[in-house]
Scaffold this motif. Structure first.
Motif, PDB file in Angstrom:
ATOM      1  N   UNK A 879       0.879  -1.061  -0.120  1.00  0.00           N
ATOM      2  CA  UNK A 879       0.008  -0.051  -0.114  1.00  0.00           C
ATOM      3  C   UNK A 879       0.909   1.184   0.110  1.00  0.00           C
ATOM      4  N   UNK A 880       0.515   2.214  -0.869  1.00  0.00           N
ATOM      5  CA  UNK A 880       1.418   3.527  -0.900  1.00  0.00           C
ATOM      6  C   UNK A 880       0.366   4.475  -0.526  1.00  0.00           C
ATOM      7  N   UNK A 881       0.517   5.001   0.643  1.00  0.00           N
ATOM      8  CA  UNK A 881      -0.371   6.023   1.117  1.00  0.00           C
ATOM      9  C   UNK A 881      -0.116   7.470   1.066  1.00  0.00           C
ATOM     10  N   UNK A 882      -0.451   8.487   0.363  1.00  0.00           N
ATOM     11  CA  UNK A 882      -0.024   9.621   0.363  1.00  0.00           C
ATOM     12  C   UNK A 882      -1.122  10.669   1.234  1.00  0.00           C
ATOM     13  N   UNK A 883      -0.410  11.470   2.062  1.00  0.00           N
ATOM     14  CA  UNK A 883      -1.222  12.442   3.030  1.00  0.00           C
ATOM     15  C   UNK A 883      -0.654  13.646   3.142  1.00  0.00           C
ATOM     16  N   UNK A 884      -1.160  14.702   3.471  1.00  0.00           N
ATOM     17  CA  UNK A 884      -0.885  16.010   4.098  1.00  0.00           C
ATOM     18  C   UNK A 884      -1.227  16.011   5.552  1.00  0.00           C
TER      19      UNK A 884
END
Length: 905
Positions: A879-884
């Motif tokens: 899983x590649x999870x991108x978040x700010x």
């Protein structure tokens, strides 16, 4: 499928190369603020797989303002034990290379190989769109699209159904689905497949029936209009008979009479305007004369006032001169009292200053001793810190390099283990006195040797054997080990260490020295927060101040009251001791505060007396000046009023005012007479009469003309309608409409029967479909129960989540997925995608899950549940999870890649 490495260059904000290595097989968290490049990395992965390398649709990948850049993406990943490497360059020097172990593919062949692996398509031309993305389009959630699932499932439907092991197309080949297809075909002749609206012959019959009804309505409307027009023609003929007498001419004559009367009134108004202008000039002249007469009267009054002012100022000067001696005596008394108070305060201040100086000497002596002790201790600590820093300079620890060395050491060990397992084993058992020459080594007796590199075996009397162990894989391992060893040795040399153990010892020694330095610096900061020099300077200042205070004390004059005590204190070399003895032996000093209060009171009395004297002098000067001014002004004004020319002007003004007043009376009488005549004529009513009669005549004439034209038009229309036979047409059309209605009812009954039959057949097939969907339902329930225990998420025949079933206080609650809140739909969308991924994994298909700012609309409780779901899915998928919002995901147990560090790199 596990993504291992990602590298981008000249791609949007990443102009310089950016590389991400060693991605975890589970969750990889990419964190950074907005505009830090998270969506750029997602776009890079999508471009690597979806965009054809030859396409010009990838212009959005170029950095802003740099049209010469060639965006490039490199990906490395593992699948089924093979190492895949994909390299793509867009727009400039376009190319696509794919390596699968030892196999290599280029261009279109490489792209088709990727599409076949991951389950998606390439467009024929133009940019890649959602309908081409297949399985990745389903599992890779774009920012803000987590709740959108229908189109993604539709585009990936074929791959999902094939993963179930039996597609819905297989069902359609059965006898039951053949019947459904036939019923659908028959129904499609009458009703549309989606909305069930009429089509074909049924729609045509409905249109004909509606058209016949509309035509009947139109004929009925035409017949009613024909009858209305007959009545209208009779009314028009009656009105035209009245128009023959031209009644509008009488109204035009009345308008002309009113216009003539209005012209006569305008002449009266012009005469009145001339009289009014004459009156205005007369009134202005009369007012000017009266103003001048009033000015003469004011001057006489002003002369009387000036005489009174002259007498008053003379009296004031006499009174002020008589009061002058008393004021001067008060000032002299106040000055004598002030000098006495000032002398007493000087004596009190001398005594107070001696006491303050003695106290300062005692304080400064104590501070001098303390500072001397602190300075000595601080210098000792400073020397110790300097010595430790000198030792620390000889050591070059670098935690980053150490971390790289440890990683490279583990890599070397792994490569050696792989080489050992892949190396060719040469076992030999030679006869006595026999040997084999293996390169530079002579082999005798019995033994075993691992061959990691090609070697030549010389067998005496037989010849030479060439052995190349391991093939290309072993050679590649050797090259990789050599490269890793070279990097390892380079980093060791940079640290000045012989091996990793020595480098780690140096780092530990450096940490100990830093801790000791920090301890000593902390103590040094406590003794000298601003530095040792500051303490030394402060000590010098204190010593200088102490000498200054001692000298000041010695320079003070002896207090007469304490002279004997001062002499009896003795003489010595210590000035501070002398000052202290003098201070302690002195008698009680004068009350300085009391002396200051007495001086302040004397000062106030003196200032009050001086102010009173100054005010008296100022008042006297002003009074004298005012007297002189009043006399001069009275004399000047009296001379002006009594002048002969002035007397003549006043007489002429009186005569002119009498003549102007008589003229004003005559003009006003003339104006009153003209106003009465104009008011009696009422001009505004005359103007209204002109407008009223003129408009009435015009409207009556226009109405007669319109009635004449309407009569011709109505008569022609009646002749045309009478020739069409409207009643006969309506009878024929009514018979045709009745036949069409019978045909409509027949087709309606057939359509309803086919609709009911198709619903019954589909209900039967759905039961079979649910048994086929069981694997997907099982995965959905697995994840759903982590968020909602005992809940169920139903899917339709297209494998799309349709209904969420939860247990409430009143039993089971059924909610359509599309009716859920935005956040809940986003959660159901992610759960469904994870279930699809499990389904694909069981079918042996590769999966990779990418989440770009997902679950941003979830509350804290739901987010905790979704974290459990993600962590569970990460045991099976990468899983590649991108978040700010990294703080929301810190308890996910995942490696965090800081986007800011990528940009800096």
């Amino acid at each position: 499928m596990r993504l291992l490495r990602l590298r981008v260059e000249h791609l949007r904000r990443f102009r310089a190369p950016v590389e991400i290595r060693d991605l975890e097989p589970g969750i990889n968290l990419f964190a950074g603020p907005n505009e830090s490049g998270k969506s750029t990395l997602v776009r890079a992965i999508r471009a690597a797989f979806f965009e054809r390398f030859k396409s010009n649709a990838a212009e959005d990948l170029q950095p802003w303002g740099d049209t010469s850049a060639a965006p490039s993406v490199e990906l490395e990943f593992e699948w089924q034990g093979a190492h895949w490497k994909l390299s793509k360059r867009f727009l400039k020097q376009k190319r696509c290379d794919l390596e699968i172990g030892a196999r290599r593919f280029n261009g279109d062949e490489a792209e088709e190989k990727l599409a076949e692996l991951l389950g998606y398509q390439f467009p024929g031309k133009g940019p890649s769109k959602a309908q081409h993305w297949g399985v990745p389009g389903l599992l890779w959630i774009e920012q803000g699209e987590g709740q959108v699932l229908r189109e993604s499932v539709a585009h990936a439907g074929a791959y999902l159904k094939s993963a179930l092991g039996e597609s819905l197309g297989d069902l359609a080949s059965s006898a039951g689905d053949a019947l459904i297809a036939r019923v659908e075909a028959e129904r499609a002749r009458l009703l549309t497949a989606s909305a069930g609206r009429p089509t074909g012959e049924y729609a045509e019959v409905l249109r004909q029936h509606e058209d016949a009804g509309a035509r009947l309505t139109a004929l009925d409307r035409d017949i009613a209009a024909y009858r209305q027009q007959v009545d209208r023609l009779a009314e028009l003929r009656r009105l035209r008979a009245e128009d023959e007498g031209r009644p509008w001419e009488a109204y035009r004559r009345q308008a002309a009479d009113a216009q003539a009367k209005l012209a006569e009134v305008r002449g009266w108004r012009q005469a009145r305007a001339r009289e009014a202008q004459d009156l205005e000039h007369c009134v202005a002249s009369l007012q000017h004369g009266r103003d001048q007469q009033a000015a003469y009267a004011r001057q006489h009054q002003e002369l009387e006032q000036r005489a009174r002012d002259r007498d008053a100022t003379g009296l004031q000067v006499s009174e002020l001169l008589a009061d002058r001696p008393r004021i001067d005596a008060q000032v002299e008394q106040a000055q004598a009292a002030y000098r006495m108070a000032e002398a007493r305060l000087a004596t009190a201040r001398g005594q107070a200053k001696r006491a303050v100086l003695a106290a300062d000497l005692r304080r400064l002596t104590a501070e001098q001793a303390r500072l001397a002790a602190d300075l000595e201790q601080a210098r000792t600590l400073q020397a110790r810190v300097q010595a430790l820093r000198t030792r620390l300079q000889g050591i070059r620890p670098d935690e980053t390099v150490l971390k790289q060395l440890r990683s490279l050491d583990r890599g070397l060990a792994e490569l050696d283990a792989v080489r050992q397992s892949a190396a060719t084993r040469l076992a030999y058992d030679l006869l006595p006195q026999q040997h084999i020459q293996a390169g530079d080594e002579s082999l005798t007796g019995r033994g075993e040797r691992l061959l990691l590199e090609p070697v030549a075996l010389d067998v005496p009397g037989i010849g030479r054997l060439h052995i190349r162990p391991g093939g290309e894989d072993l050679a590649d391992l050797a090259r990789r080990r050599q490269e890793t060893r070279a990097r390892f040795d380079t980093l060791l040399a940079g640290l000045g260490a012989a091996d990793l153990r020595q480098a780690e010892d140096q780092a530990e020694q450096a940490r100990a020295l830093k801790q000791e330095i920090e301890l000593h610096e902390s103590r040094l900061d406590g003794l000298a927060p601003q530095g040792v020099d500051a303490v030394s300077n402060r000590l010098a200042l204190v010593e200088q101040e102490r000498r200054t205070r001692s000298e000041s004390l010695a320079a003070l004059p002896q207090d007469p009251a304490g002279a004997d005590a001062g002499t009896g204190a003795g003489t010595g070399t210590d000035q501070s001791g002398t000052a202290q003895a003098i201070t302690e032996a002195a008698p009680e000093p004068l009350a300085e505060a009391q002396a200051e209060r007495e001086l302040a009171a004397a000062r106030e009395r003196l200032q009050a007396a001086e102010r009173q004297a100054a005010q008296h002098a100022q008042a006297l000067g002003l009074a004298e000046q005012a007297g002189r001014t009043a006399v001069a002004e009275w004399q000047r004004l009296r001379d002006a009023i009594q002048a002969p020319e002035r007397q003549r002007q006043e007489q002429e003004l009186t005569a002119r005012l009498a003549a102007l007043q008589a003229r004003e009376t005559a003009v006003r009488q003339s104006l009153d007479a003209l106003d009465a005549r104009i008011a009696e004529a009422r001009p505004e009513i005359l103007e209204q009469d002109v407008q009223r009669f003129t408009r009435t005549a015009a409207q009556m004439e226009q109405a007669a003309k319109e009635r004449r034209e309407e009569t011709i038009r109505v008569q022609s229309g009646l002749e045309a309608l009478g020739a069409h036979g409207l009643e006969e047409q309506r009878a024929d059309l009514a018979r045709e409409a009745e036949f069409i209605a019978r045909r409509r009812d027949e087709l309606q009954r057939r359509a309803e029967a086919l609709d009911l039959l198709l619903e019954m057949l589909r209900t039967g097939r759905q039961a079979l479909t649910r048994r086929i969907q069981a694997p997907l339902q099982r995965h959905l329930n697995h994840y759903l129960h982590l968020l909602f225990p005992q809940a169920q998420l139903d899917v339709d025949e297209d494998l799309l989540p349709e209904r969420l079933v939860r247990t409430g206080a009143d039993g089971a609650v059924h909610e359509a997925v599309d009716a859920l809140s935005f956040g809940a739909r986003e959660q159901m969308g992610l759960i469904s995608r994870l279930a699809y991924a499990d389904l694909l994994r069981e079918a042996g298909r590769p999966t990779l899950i990418i989440l770009d700012d997902a679950l941003v609309h979830s509350d804290h409780a739901r987010l905790d549940g979704m974290k459990r779901i993600l962590f569970d899915a990460a045991q099976r998928h990468q899983v590649l999870l991108f978040t700010c919002h990294p703080d929301r995901w810190r308890d996910l147990g995942a490696r965090v890649v800081e986007m800011g560090m990528l940009g800096a790199a």
